[in-house]
Design an enzyme around this catalytic site. Structure first.
Site, PDB file in Angstrom:
ATOM      1  N   ARG A 127      49.030  53.586 -37.288  1.00 26.24           N
ATOM      2  CA  ARG A 127      49.482  54.673 -36.435  1.00 26.24           C
ATOM      3  C   ARG A 127      49.549  54.152 -35.002  1.00 26.24           C
ATOM      4  O   ARG A 127      48.676  53.401 -34.566  1.00 26.24           O
ATOM      5  CB  ARG A 127      48.523  55.868 -36.480  1.00 26.24           C
ATOM      6  CG  ARG A 127      48.612  56.714 -37.745  1.00 26.24           C
ATOM      7  CD  ARG A 127      49.935  57.493 -37.847  1.00 26.24           C
ATOM      8  NE  ARG A 127      50.000  58.342 -39.030  1.00 26.24           N
ATOM      9  CZ  ARG A 127      50.498  57.981 -40.211  1.00 26.24           C
ATOM     10  NH1 ARG A 127      50.976  56.758 -40.379  1.00 26.24           N
ATOM     11  NH2 ARG A 127      50.524  58.834 -41.213  1.00 26.24           N
ATOM     12  N   GLU A 161      55.973  58.336 -30.571  1.00 23.54           N
ATOM     13  CA  GLU A 161      56.900  58.084 -31.667  1.00 23.54           C
ATOM     14  C   GLU A 161      57.863  59.260 -31.758  1.00 23.54           C
ATOM     15  O   GLU A 161      57.384  60.391 -31.868  1.00 23.54           O
ATOM     16  CB  GLU A 161      56.097  57.946 -32.962  1.00 23.54           C
ATOM     17  CG  GLU A 161      56.803  57.144 -34.013  1.00 23.54           C
ATOM     18  CD  GLU A 161      55.858  56.715 -35.127  1.00 23.54           C
ATOM     19  OE1 GLU A 161      56.021  57.298 -36.208  1.00 23.54           O
ATOM     20  OE2 GLU A 161      54.984  55.851 -34.916  1.00 23.54           O
ATOM     21  N   HIS A 198      58.924  53.157 -38.048  1.00 24.14           N
ATOM     22  CA  HIS A 198      57.988  53.732 -39.027  1.00 24.14           C
ATOM     23  C   HIS A 198      58.559  53.665 -40.452  1.00 24.14           C
ATOM     24  O   HIS A 198      58.869  54.689 -41.063  1.00 24.14           O
ATOM     25  CB  HIS A 198      57.634  55.182 -38.644  1.00 24.14           C
ATOM     26  CG  HIS A 198      56.310  55.639 -39.188  1.00 24.14           C
ATOM     27  ND1 HIS A 198      55.473  56.497 -38.523  1.00 24.14           N
ATOM     28  CD2 HIS A 198      55.681  55.352 -40.355  1.00 24.14           C
ATOM     29  CE1 HIS A 198      54.385  56.728 -39.253  1.00 24.14           C
ATOM     30  NE2 HIS A 198      54.491  56.042 -40.378  1.00 24.14           N
TER      31      HIS A 198
HETATM   32  C1  GLV Z   1      53.025  56.864 -43.408  1.00 23.34           C
HETATM   33  O1  GLV Z   1      52.830  56.469 -42.294  1.00 23.34           O
HETATM   34  C2  GLV Z   1      51.989  57.424 -44.213  1.00 23.34           C
HETATM   35  O2  GLV Z   1      50.914  57.741 -43.697  1.00 23.34           O
HETATM   36  O3  GLV Z   1      52.238  57.599 -45.421  1.00 23.34           O
END
Ligand code: GLV
Ligand code: GLV
Length: 323
Positions: free
Chosen positions: A235, A264, A283
């Site tokens: 993250r 983000e 991401h």
């Molecule tokens: C993606 O970032 C997830 O947490 O699945």
């Protein structure tokens, strides 16, 4: 027939398992506007949500009839789990099915940044490739070096297993030592400071909580080797972006590769994006065809269990069942 809110289009093969329920799906290709989300959850018995939806007390307050929240992601830092538990609402998430795919991406990023693949591509596209040059775009090796993994959940373990093929030594840091991973992947526990000092490359797979906010700050970056590549596959806010910018710009570390950013999405004019040694992707850790279908399927299974008052099989707040 239960009323179901789905906040983003999901794979039709998963969505069809909701047949028989009264399903309302947000079909635009963007996050549901907040006001609409709050309005819609007020008419739902179950919600299948994304990591871009904020599931907080306000959301739960509007969802008077809500029996289950099912998130199509493993990380649930966008969900106030304690608030859900207080209201007796189980929260589903999608561990396991995305582990290997996300670990693949960590290695793709590490290789790309350490060996300068984006710069090589830009060089070719820019028409600069004249002759072979023995000094062109030299990078740093992965093979035979020491990998540091920050956070040792399922994804960290999968990253560690892959290090074998690169003849790498693996150090890891996590809240508690993980003897099974030590045995399976030959990983060795280290304090965070030691890990940062000793690792040739660092991959972050830790969960984001208030305790891990800006875990990688300027002091942490100072400890890293000047040849080290930092990968964040977890993250964004685990890394202080200003500190990272300074460290990359002054070449105190070699490179960074970020699948996740703070904020983000990262604005296109963000200083980090001006640096040739910073690779940012939007991401995509779990973004393979097969894995996104598996995530959607698991999210639907969690949702259906919650609607039926069965135990949610992949539950992020299991204490909801032991008040
Ligand atoms: C993606 O970032 C997830 O947490 O699945
Ligand atoms: C976290 O839940 C992980 O799968 O690493």
């Amino acid at each position: 027939m239960a009323r179901v809110l789905v906040t983003r289009k999901i794979n039709p093969l998963a969505a069809e398992k909701l047949a028989g329920h009264d399903v309302w799906t947000w079909s635009e290709n963007r996050t549901m506007p907040r006001a609409l989300l709050l309005d819609r959850v007020g008419k739902a018995d179950g919600a299948l949500v994304m990591l871009t939806d904020r599931i907080d007390d306000e959301f739960l307050g509007f969802g008077a009839d809500l029996r289950v929240v099912s998130q199509m992601a493993v990380g649930v830092d966008n969900v106030d789990l304690a608030a859900c538990t207080r209201r007796g609402i189980p929260v589903g998430h999608t561990p396991d099915v995305l582990t290997e795919t996300t670990a693949d991406m960590a290695w793709a990023l590490l290789g790309a940044a350490a060996r300068r693949i984006p710069e090589g591509r830009d060089y070719v596209l820019g028409g600069h490739w004249g002759e072979w040059d023995p000094d062109l775009l030299l990078g740093n090796d992965l093979w035979g070096t020491t990998l540091g993994i920050v956070g040792m959940g399922r994804i960290g373990a999968a990253v560690a297993r892959r290090a074998r093929g690169f003849s790498m030594k693996v150090l890891y840091n996590s809240r508690t030592p993980k003897p099974d991973v030590e045995e399976e992947a030959g990983a060795v526990y280290a304090g965070l400071d030691d890990l940062l000092v000793q690792a040739d490359h660092v991959v972050i797979t830790a969960a984001y909580t208030s305790l891990t906010h800006h875990l990688i700050n300027s002091a942490a970056l100072d400890r890293m080797k000047p040849t080290a590549t930092l990968v964040n596959i977890a993250r964004g806010p685990l890394v202080d972006p200003q500190a990272l910018y300074q460290a990359l710009r002054s070449e105190r570390i070699w490179a960074a590769a970020l699948d996740v950013t703070e904020p983000e999405p990262i604005p296109a004019d963000h200083p980090l994006l001006t640096l040739p040694n910073c690779l940012v992707i939007p991401h995509l850790g779990s973004a393979s065809h097969g894995t996104r279908l598996a995530m959607a399927t698991r999210a639907v299974e969690n949702l259906l269990a919650g609607l039926d008052k069965r135990r949610v099989p992949w539950c992020a707040n299991p204490d909801v069942y032991h008040p």
